[in-house]
Design a protein around this motif. Structure first.
Motif, PDB file in Angstrom:
ATOM      1  N   ALA A  23       7.642   1.773   0.653  1.00  0.00           N
ATOM      2  CA  ALA A  23       8.423   2.874   1.248  1.00  0.00           C
ATOM      3  C   ALA A  23       9.178   2.344   2.475  1.00  0.00           C
ATOM      4  CB  ALA A  23       7.489   4.020   1.630  1.00  0.00           C
TER       5      ALA A  23
ATOM      6  N   ALA B 157       9.624   2.906  -3.265  1.00  0.00           N
ATOM      7  CA  ALA B 157       9.442   4.288  -3.745  1.00  0.00           C
ATOM      8  C   ALA B 157      10.104   5.293  -2.810  1.00  0.00           C
ATOM      9  CB  ALA B 157       7.966   4.593  -3.925  1.00  0.00           C
ATOM     10  N   GLY B 158      11.131   4.857  -2.109  1.00  0.00           N
ATOM     11  CA  GLY B 158      11.897   5.811  -1.307  1.00  0.00           C
ATOM     12  C   GLY B 158      11.749   5.595   0.172  1.00  0.00           C
ATOM     13  N   ALA B 159      12.438   6.421   0.936  1.00  0.00           N
ATOM     14  CA  ALA B 159      12.225   6.436   2.381  1.00  0.00           C
ATOM     15  C   ALA B 159      10.790   6.885   2.620  1.00  0.00           C
ATOM     16  CB  ALA B 159      13.209   7.399   3.032  1.00  0.00           C
ATOM     17  N   ASP B 160      10.224   6.478   3.762  1.00  0.00           N
ATOM     18  CA  ASP B 160       8.819   6.776   4.046  1.00  0.00           C
ATOM     19  C   ASP B 160       8.665   8.264   4.384  1.00  0.00           C
ATOM     20  OD1 ASP B 160       6.272   7.107   5.254  1.00  0.00           O
ATOM     21  OD2 ASP B 160       6.178   4.936   5.536  1.00  0.00           O
ATOM     22  N   ILE B 161       8.102   9.006   3.439  1.00  0.00           N
ATOM     23  CA  ILE B 161       7.995  10.464   3.582  1.00  0.00           C
ATOM     24  C   ILE B 161       7.107  10.818   4.777  1.00  0.00           C
ATOM     25  CG2 ILE B 161       7.270  12.599   2.418  1.00  0.00           C
ATOM     26  CD1 ILE B 161       7.809  11.042  -0.270  1.00  0.00           C
ATOM     27  N   LYS B 162       6.063   9.984   5.001  1.00  0.00           N
ATOM     28  CA  LYS B 162       5.135  10.286   6.102  1.00  0.00           C
ATOM     29  C   LYS B 162       5.825  10.102   7.457  1.00  0.00           C
ATOM     30  CE  LYS B 162       1.487   9.019   2.974  1.00  0.00           C
ATOM     31  NZ  LYS B 162       0.694   7.926   2.424  1.00  0.00           N
TER      32      LYS B 162
ATOM     33  N   PHE C  62      19.656   9.048  12.039  1.00  0.00           N
ATOM     34  CA  PHE C  62      18.555   8.514  11.241  1.00  0.00           C
ATOM     35  C   PHE C  62      19.031   7.764   9.992  1.00  0.00           C
ATOM     36  CE2 PHE C  62      15.219   9.514   7.954  1.00  0.00           C
ATOM     37  CZ  PHE C  62      14.344   8.537   8.375  1.00  0.00           C
TER      38      PHE C  62
ATOM     39  N   LYS D  35       0.824  -1.219   0.000  1.00  0.00           N
ATOM     40  CA  LYS D  35       0.000   0.000   0.000  1.00  0.00           C
ATOM     41  C   LYS D  35       0.853   1.262   0.000  1.00  0.00           C
ATOM     42  CE  LYS D  35      -4.082  -2.037   2.024  1.00  0.00           C
ATOM     43  NZ  LYS D  35      -4.528  -2.536   3.316  1.00  0.00           N
ATOM     44  N   ALA D  36       2.094   1.162   0.441  1.00  0.00           N
ATOM     45  CA  ALA D  36       2.981   2.336   0.465  1.00  0.00           C
ATOM     46  C   ALA D  36       4.089   2.193  -0.573  1.00  0.00           C
ATOM     47  CB  ALA D  36       3.565   2.516   1.855  1.00  0.00           C
TER      48      ALA D  36
ATOM     49  N   GLY E 167      15.534   6.534  -1.454  1.00  0.00           N
ATOM     50  CA  GLY E 167      16.116   5.458  -0.651  1.00  0.00           C
ATOM     51  C   GLY E 167      15.991   4.096  -1.318  1.00  0.00           C
TER      52      GLY E 167
ATOM     53  N   LYS F 293       5.355  -3.491  -9.169  1.00  0.00           N
ATOM     54  CA  LYS F 293       5.152  -2.042  -9.330  1.00  0.00           C
ATOM     55  C   LYS F 293       6.268  -1.226  -8.681  1.00  0.00           C
ATOM     56  CE  LYS F 293       2.192   1.888  -8.955  1.00  0.00           C
ATOM     57  NZ  LYS F 293       0.966   2.549  -8.672  1.00  0.00           N
TER      58      LYS F 293
END
Ligand code: CO8
Length: 257
Positions: free
Chosen positions: A27, A63-68, A83, A23-24, A108, A59
């Motif tokens: 991330a 898609a990167g480090a978790d922006i949220k 970090f 779902k993320a 990431g 897919k």
């Protein structure tokens, strides 16, 4: 160990780690970091495993480090917890680690793939360092490793604009070792890893260590290091077996696997 964000299995002598936050778009949050590193370290210690594959979904590799997760962080928190520094533990795994990348490998995600020993890409793979669009910059090695992989001009353009590179451009630029059809990615990665895992494990580990040294040494020091490691291989029973098998026209039966 029960994992929340990854799937872990062995296929023959290959350890397979699949990022599993669909779902993320996979991330990378702190839990993913903790689990990927723990699973890779467990495979590194497992005598029945000779090589490791890290993959994602069709897919998204990640898609990167978790922006949220990152958004509310303060400077003092990021600094004091250092970090994401623990991702570096992945680069200390001594057995070969292959990234099998389909879909997005951004920020990431691209940096995680570059921490592996080589990248096999599906034909739908997309690589990029879009951190600049978020008001930041790569922080898990993108500015350094991408530059070494593809050269300054392309790395600079990608980091400054956030432009994505498709699989063919990534292959042409030396970021990935090969591109395969998306539907065949996992089987191909397992096949390559399985082949590596059949060789003499100490020889395989020495190859990995020595190639990686080329990023950290001058050419003269690297060549000397290579020669010394090569000399040390005459102490391996597998060197005796490998060379005897060649002269006796049979396949080698390596003992140290
Ligand atoms: N973090 C958190 N959630 C994400 C991320 C992410 N990086 N990427 C996607 N998601 C989530 C979306 O928010 C969305 O969730 P929801 O359904 O709850 O809204 C879900 O995944 C699906 O995403 P989209 O709807 O956006 O899917 P699309 O197919 O429309 O787009 C994209 C796919 C193009 C990949 C798009 O999701 C995107 O641009 N994602 C962000 C890419 C990005 O900017 N990555 C860089 C992040 S920064 C970083 O990686 C820094 C690393 C260094 C840290 C080092 C610290 C020391």
């Amino acid at each position: 160990m029960a994992y929340e964000t990854i799937l872990v299995e062995t296929r023959g002598r290959v350890g397979l780690i699949t990022l599993n936050r669909p779902k993320a778009l996979n991330a990378l949050n702190s839990k993913v970091l903790e689990e990927v590193v723990a699973a890779a370290e467990a495979f590194d210690e497992n005598a029945k495993v000779g090589a490791i594959v890290i993959t994602g979904s069709e897919k998204a590799f990640a898609a990167g480090a978790d922006i949220k997760e990152m958004q509310p962080k303060t400077y003092i928190e990021a600094y004091m917890e250092d970090f994401f520094a623990d991702w570096e533990r992945l680069t200390r795994i001594r057995k070969p680690v292959i990234a099998a990348v389909a879909g997005y490998a951004l920020g990431g995600g691209c940096e995680l793939a570059m921490m592996c020993d080589f990248i096999l890409a599906a034909d739908n793979a997309k690589f990029g360092q879009p951190e600049i669009t978020l008001g930041v910059m790569p922080g898990m090695g993108g500015s350094q490793r991408l530059t070494r992989f593809v050269g300054k001009s392309k790395a600079m353009e990608m980091c400054l604009t956030g432009r994505m590179m498709d699989a063919l451009e990534a292959e042409r630029s030396g970021l990935v070792s090969r591109v395969v059809p998306a539907g065949e990615l996992i089987e191909e990665a397992l096949k390559v890893a399985g082949k590596i895992a059949e060789f003499s494990l100490p020889a395989v580990m020495m190859v990995k260590e020595t190639v990686n040294r080329s990023y950290e040494m001058t050419l003269a020091e690297g060549l000397r290091f290579e020669r010394r490691v090569f000399h040390s291989m005459f102490a391996l029973a597998d060197q005796k077996e490998g060379m005897a098998a060649f002269t006796e026209k049979r396949s080698a039966q390596f003992r140290n696997r």
